[in-house]
Design a protein around this motif. Structure first.
Motif, PDB file in Angstrom:
ATOM      1  N   ALA A 146      45.721   3.122 -68.609  1.00 39.94           N
ATOM      2  CA  ALA A 146      45.089   4.312 -68.048  1.00 39.94           C
ATOM      3  C   ALA A 146      43.612   4.057 -67.716  1.00 39.94           C
ATOM      4  O   ALA A 146      43.080   4.606 -66.737  1.00 39.94           O
ATOM      5  CB  ALA A 146      45.207   5.469 -69.027  1.00 39.94           C
ATOM      6  N   ARG A 147      42.959   3.199 -68.495  1.00 37.13           N
ATOM      7  CA  ARG A 147      41.538   2.911 -68.221  1.00 37.13           C
ATOM      8  C   ARG A 147      41.382   2.158 -66.900  1.00 37.13           C
ATOM      9  O   ARG A 147      40.463   2.419 -66.124  1.00 37.13           O
ATOM     10  CB  ARG A 147      40.941   2.093 -69.369  1.00 37.13           C
ATOM     11  N   PHE A 148      42.289   1.219 -66.661  1.00 37.77           N
ATOM     12  CA  PHE A 148      42.208   0.482 -65.398  1.00 37.77           C
ATOM     13  C   PHE A 148      42.504   1.397 -64.214  1.00 37.77           C
ATOM     14  O   PHE A 148      41.913   1.245 -63.142  1.00 37.77           O
ATOM     15  CB  PHE A 148      43.184  -0.690 -65.425  1.00 37.77           C
ATOM     16  N   GLN A 149      43.441   2.359 -64.414  1.00 39.08           N
ATOM     17  CA  GLN A 149      43.732   3.305 -63.338  1.00 39.08           C
ATOM     18  C   GLN A 149      42.487   4.104 -62.973  1.00 39.08           C
ATOM     19  O   GLN A 149      42.264   4.431 -61.797  1.00 39.08           O
ATOM     20  CB  GLN A 149      44.866   4.233 -63.767  1.00 39.08           C
ATOM     21  N   GLU A 150      41.663   4.415 -63.972  1.00 43.99           N
ATOM     22  CA  GLU A 150      40.427   5.162 -63.694  1.00 43.99           C
ATOM     23  C   GLU A 150      39.373   4.288 -63.012  1.00 43.99           C
ATOM     24  O   GLU A 150      38.619   4.763 -62.160  1.00 43.99           O
ATOM     25  CB  GLU A 150      39.871   5.720 -65.002  1.00 43.99           C
ATOM     26  N   SER A 151      39.311   2.997 -63.394  1.00 51.62           N
ATOM     27  CA  SER A 151      38.258   2.123 -62.843  1.00 51.62           C
ATOM     28  C   SER A 151      38.651   1.496 -61.508  1.00 51.62           C
ATOM     29  O   SER A 151      37.805   0.872 -60.856  1.00 51.62           O
ATOM     30  CB  SER A 151      37.936   1.009 -63.844  1.00 51.62           C
ATOM     31  N   PHE A 152      39.933   1.644 -61.096  1.00 55.13           N
ATOM     32  CA  PHE A 152      40.414   1.009 -59.864  1.00 55.13           C
ATOM     33  C   PHE A 152      39.564   1.441 -58.668  1.00 55.13           C
ATOM     34  O   PHE A 152      39.048   0.612 -57.910  1.00 55.13           O
ATOM     35  CB  PHE A 152      41.887   1.377 -59.659  1.00 55.13           C
ATOM     36  N   HIS A 153      39.418   2.757 -58.485  1.00 56.60           N
ATOM     37  CA  HIS A 153      38.658   3.256 -57.338  1.00 56.60           C
ATOM     38  C   HIS A 153      37.182   2.848 -57.436  1.00 56.60           C
ATOM     39  O   HIS A 153      36.552   2.508 -56.422  1.00 56.60           O
ATOM     40  CB  HIS A 153      38.771   4.778 -57.253  1.00 56.60           C
ATOM     41  N   GLU A 183      46.992   8.244 -55.137  1.00 59.51           N
ATOM     42  CA  GLU A 183      47.309   7.827 -53.767  1.00 59.51           C
ATOM     43  C   GLU A 183      47.254   6.317 -53.598  1.00 59.51           C
ATOM     44  O   GLU A 183      46.831   5.792 -52.568  1.00 59.51           O
ATOM     45  CB  GLU A 183      46.387   8.512 -52.764  1.00 59.51           C
ATOM     46  N   VAL A 184      47.719   5.586 -54.623  1.00 62.06           N
ATOM     47  CA  VAL A 184      47.804   4.133 -54.558  1.00 62.06           C
ATOM     48  C   VAL A 184      49.277   3.759 -54.482  1.00 62.06           C
ATOM     49  O   VAL A 184      50.069   4.173 -55.318  1.00 62.06           O
ATOM     50  CB  VAL A 184      47.137   3.482 -55.783  1.00 62.06           C
ATOM     51  N   GLU A 185      49.636   2.972 -53.460  1.00 63.51           N
ATOM     52  CA  GLU A 185      51.035   2.586 -53.266  1.00 63.51           C
ATOM     53  C   GLU A 185      51.423   1.466 -54.220  1.00 63.51           C
ATOM     54  O   GLU A 185      50.581   0.674 -54.674  1.00 63.51           O
ATOM     55  CB  GLU A 185      51.268   2.137 -51.823  1.00 63.51           C
ATOM     56  N   VAL A 186      52.722   1.385 -54.515  1.00 69.32           N
ATOM     57  CA  VAL A 186      53.282   0.367 -55.405  1.00 69.32           C
ATOM     58  C   VAL A 186      54.501  -0.243 -54.728  1.00 69.32           C
ATOM     59  O   VAL A 186      55.293   0.465 -54.107  1.00 69.32           O
ATOM     60  CB  VAL A 186      53.681   0.987 -56.762  1.00 69.32           C
ATOM     61  N   VAL A 187      54.637  -1.564 -54.826  1.00 72.73           N
ATOM     62  CA  VAL A 187      55.829  -2.246 -54.310  1.00 72.73           C
ATOM     63  C   VAL A 187      56.464  -3.027 -55.454  1.00 72.73           C
ATOM     64  O   VAL A 187      55.777  -3.434 -56.407  1.00 72.73           O
ATOM     65  CB  VAL A 187      55.490  -3.185 -53.136  1.00 72.73           C
ATOM     66  N   LEU A 188      57.783  -3.224 -55.357  1.00 72.92           N
ATOM     67  CA  LEU A 188      58.552  -3.944 -56.377  1.00 72.92           C
ATOM     68  C   LEU A 188      58.881  -5.327 -55.825  1.00 72.92           C
ATOM     69  O   LEU A 188      59.431  -5.464 -54.728  1.00 72.92           O
ATOM     70  CB  LEU A 188      59.838  -3.180 -56.696  1.00 72.92           C
TER      71      LEU A 188
END
Length: 899
Positions: free
Chosen positions: A731-738, A778-783
């Motif tokens: 969750a911390r990385f999700q916050e710092s991504f932008h 709004e970040v896309e993910v691919v498998l």
């Protein structure tokens, strides 16, 4: 005088006697005629009504049967179970239209949620009277002036014993209209009425007197006296002379219409019935002595029309019976032509009907089994206990198979047994309980299920057990070993330098080598041992019933010798070897995950020891731990020593080869081991707590290079990068991504994250939860690497990736074996059904043409462009006409179709 007076007296007495005798005779004749008229009227009204009720019941049952035949069609159940796809609905629509000629005006299919799935024809709208039928669940009798009588029936649609939807149909009942209006043939004073309960009152359909008008609400009593229809609605059958609901004195026969809750009454106005008799009686009585014969003739002449009408009515009833017989023959012809076996039995189990499909199914002629107990079609022990099952149901009402579909075993005439799909339902005919059985040979279905299970659990290339089945068999060996105390071994086999084989021979040649390896492993093992493909060039061996650990070493050595024998491929001799890791139960693990993990660790130790060897887990633990510690220490230095670099590979559209995205790959220039791929150090970074710093470095490096391209006037497509499962779920990385991307001036929407199928299956719930958080940002993910391991199909919908990268083992060309093509086609179809773009690694033109034809959306690999660092990407990127410094830095991955 006295004689004269006596003569007069005698004459008067004689005259009086003659008159009296004539009057008595006339009265007697009148009484006899009245009685005969009553008897004839009663008999004909009762019999005429009985035939009309029988026809109405048959007409309603026949209409409902036609809808039931639609609801029990397996292909409609399959379409409902297939879901809301356009193709499935179109097939269902065409199927429903094909049933309309069976005297059905409308048909519709609904899902369990009540949503309309398919429809054909026109349903009656705005019925004046709609009467639910009590004995026919889900059936309503409707009427309006435009369409007349229509029977609407709603029935559940079953598939494998479960309700998958509902079938609703409208069946016109023109014969019911003719039954009600046909009383005109009896007499102008005759009337046939049909009503149903409406609370304390009743609703009546159009009758003979009012053929175009219904009566939605009518009282059941007239001046405190029940009308004849009231008796019929109470379930009684009989004859009465009373007043009807219009207040007319009538002779009425009444009868309930089967178990439907409806009632039918056939009436005749008594004033019109006896009017001729009363008129002649007024004339005949004063003149009985003189005109007795004339009076009798006149009475007979006046009564003759009524008798003729009654005869005509009976003739019409017999004709209706003949038409009913024709309808029964029609239904019998339909039952004879269906492919599904249908039989009916009595409540004691005696076979009463046996259609041709049933005869073909069991090998009996109908005359051989009709009249015999249905247990003749069953194997033991059901044959001996069947009568007890029926007796138990009659006494307790507890049903075991009635109303549900079950798979049972049937017994043919020659004594052979075979699986059948059986559905049993209950119905009443003539007040007696009957059972109807629908049977279908399940041999083909079970074989198809077996094949599907085999495909799901076995590797498509080598036909060996796949990862899931291997784990299941390890669990079975553990349970067996717990009981017997025997040892068994799990061996992890990895081919040495198989990438070089693929590079030199191509993927087709590599596939042929993998098949040869699978065959050699099977030939070198015992019958009780298991060999499976774990993915790529990795195999797992399960050796059961070992006496000592030395047995496992001997087997591993035998396998190494078998795999080191040269391979002859298209007149070429190829030398190869393998590394084997061995883990023993119970000392090296007591569950499947531990044994696989430890055998894998031992295999890596074998590779580090020089390859072409085997190692046991106990020998490798310390060395493996030391290697990981050393690699983690070197990686920590690499983060600050400029040893890490990003390489890029283009992703192009299958349709026009246009560049739609790029994939960024983290590489490590290790001072001693050379250029390392991310797969060789990402797991170590996770264990050493370096995953987050490595992810932030990759984001900053990626953002800086994208910004540089853009400032040189190039169009920058979306870029995809894999940072490992740890940062993906943190969750911390999700916050710092932008924040990280914003610091280097790159729009966050231009970067998407990759997650491998293997990482998804390690912890599906955590990965899906993280995906929801990325979607909110709004970040896309691919498998990626889809198909390399366990099937992630159940998790695709909640994961909702914008694209799926196929594993390289699924990329085939026109020379691929049919099994591989079938598996690939099924995967692409499934992904497109979920609106997921498909990306395939393609290395040569033949693969590209095959993947294009089979529906892939994007491609990468050698044919798309070489793997290169940032300064080599300028040859792919097109010039941007937009002035530098305007617009977002990079594109949105969603605009590239998820590629």
């Amino acid at each position: 005088m006295d004689l004269r007076r006596r003569g007069w007296a005698i004459n008067i007495v004689a005259a009086l006697l003659v008159v009296g005798v004539g009057a008595i005779t006339g009265l007697a004749v009148f009484t006899v005629m009245r009685t005969n008229a009553d008897t004839a009227v009663r008999r004909n009204l009762v019999s005429g009504l009985a035939l009309r009720v029988q026809w109405a019941v048959r007409d309603i049952h026949d209409a409902r049967l036609r809808v039931r035949m639609v609801a029990t069609r397996p292909f409609l159940a399959d379409q409902l179970a297939a879901g809301a796809g356009g193709a499935a609905r179109s097939v269902a629509d065409r199927g429903l239209r094909a049933f309309l000629p069976m005297r059905l005006s409308a048909l519709a299919l609904y899902t369990n949620a009540g949503t309309l799935y398919a429809r054909a024809g026109h349903f009656m709208a705005h019925p004046v009277v709609d009467m639910p039928l009590r004995g026919e669940l889900g059936t309503t009798l409707l009427w309006n002036a435009t369409r007349g009588f229509v029977l609407r029936t709603g029935l559940p649609v079953y598939r494998h014993g479960a309700v998958v939807g509902w079938a609703v149909g409208d069946a016109p009942l023109p014969m019911l209209s003719r039954l009600l209006l046909g009383a005109k043939a009896l007499h102008s004073a005759a009337n046939v009425g049909l009503c149903g309960p409406a609370g304390a009152r009743m609703s009546c359909f159009p009758n003979t007197f009012d053929p175009t008008q219904a009566f939605p609400s009518v009282g059941r009593r007239r001046d405190g006296v029940p009308v004849p229809m009231s008796y019929a609605l109470s379930g009684h059958t009989g004859f009465v002379v009373t007043r009807n609901y219009l207040g007319h004195q009538v002779a009425a026969a009444y009868r309930p219409v089967g178990h439907t809750g409806l009632g039918m009454v056939l009436t005749m106005d008594t004033a019109a019935l006896y009017a001729p008799v009363y008129r002649e009686f007024a004339v005949v009585l004063p003149l009985i002595l003189g005109v007795l014969a004339v009076a009798l003739f006149v009475l007979r002449w006046q009564f003759a029309p009524l008798v003729a009408d009654l005869v005509a009515s009976e003739r019409a009833a017999y004709e209706a019976h003949a038409r009913l017989k024709d309808t029964e023959n029609h239904v019998q012809a339909v039952l004879s032509s269906v492919d599904e076996g249908i039989t009916t039995i009595s409540e004691t189990g005696i076979i009463e009907t046996f259609n041709p499909a049933m005869a073909r199914l069991f090998g009996y002629a109908p005359e051989e089994v009709i009249g015999r107990n249905v247990s003749v079609l069953m194997p033991e022990p059901h044959r001996s206990h069947h009568d007890d099952y029926l007796r138990h149901y009659r006494e307790t009402g507890e049903a075991r198979i009635i109303g549900i579909g079950r798979e049972l075993m049937g017994r043919r005439r020659d004594g052979s047994e075979f699986p059948i799909d059986l559905r049993v339902s209950e119905f009443y005919l003539g007040g007696k309980r009957r059972f109807i059985g629908n049977a279908r040979d399940a041999t083909g279905r079970k074989e198809a299920e077996r094949r599907m299970e085999h495909v799901a659990t076995h590797d498509a290339l080598t036909d060996l057990p796949g990862r899931a089945l291997i784990q299941t068999r390890i669990d079975q060996l553990i349970r067996r070993a717990e009981r017997s105390g025997q040892l068994f071994a799990v061996m992890f086999v990895d081919l040495d330098d198989f990438k070089g084989v693929n590079d030199s021979l191509g993927h087709d040649g590599g596939d042929r080598i993998l098949r040869l390896v699978a065959r050699r492993l099977q030939e070198a093992l015992r019958a009780e041992d298991t060999v499976g493909r774990f993915g790529g060039d990795e195999f797992v061996i399960l050796t059961a019933a070992l006496v000592t650990p030395l047995d496992a070493a001997l087997i591993a050595d035998k396998l190494l010798r078998a795999l080191s024998t040269p391979y002859l491929l298209d007149d070429k001799t190829l030398y190869s070897s393998a590394s084997i890791g061995v883990a023993l139960y119970p000392q090296d693990g007591r569950d499947a995950a531990s044994l696989l993990r430890h055998s894998d660790a031992a295999m890596y130790q074998a590779k580090r020891s020089g390859r072409g060897q085997y190692r046991c887990y106990d020998e490798a633990v310390n060395a493996t731990s030391s290697d990981k510690v050393r690699l983690a220490r070197d990686l920590h230095k690499a983060l600050s020593a400029s040893e890490l670099v990003l390489y890029y590979q283009p992703v192009r559209a299958i349709r026009d080869h246009g560049l739609v995205a790029m994939e960024a790959l983290i590489k490590w220039h290790h001072p001693e081991q050379g250029l390392l791929d991310a797969d060789e150090f990402l797991a170590v970074a996770e264990e050493a707590g370096l995953a987050m710093p490595l992810a932030e470095w990759a984001l900053r490096q990626l953002g800086g290079e994208m910004r540089q391209w853009r400032h040189t006037g190039l169009i920058v497509p979306p870029v995809f990068i894999r940072l490992g499962p740890g940062p993906f779920s943190d969750a911390r990385f999700q916050e710092s991504f932008h924040a990280v991307l914003a610091d280097v001036g790159v729009h966050p929407g231009s970067v998407a994250l990759e997650i491998r199928e293997e990482d998804l299956m390690d912890d599906p719930q955590t990965t899906i939860t993280a995906r929801r958080a990325w979607r909110e940002r709004e970040v896309e993910v691919v498998l990626t690497e889809y198909g390399a391991g366990d099937s992630s199909l159940p998790y695709l919908k909640p994961l909702a990736p914008s694209a799926v990268w196929l594993d390289s083992s699924f990329t085939v060309d026109d020379q691929a074996d049919p099994k591989s093509v079938e598996s690939l086609s099924a995967i692409i179809t499934t992904l497109h059904a979920l609106a997921i773009a498909v990306v395939a690694p393609v290395n040569h033109t033949a693969q590209y043409e095959a993947m294009r034809r089979w529906g892939c959306d994007r491609y990468t690999g050698d044919l798309a462009g070489p793997l290169t660092p940032a300064d080599g990407c300028t040859t792919w990127l097109a010039p941007n006409d937009t002035p530098v410094g305007t617009g977002p830095a990079g594109g949105d991955p969603r605009r590239a179709g998820g590629a």
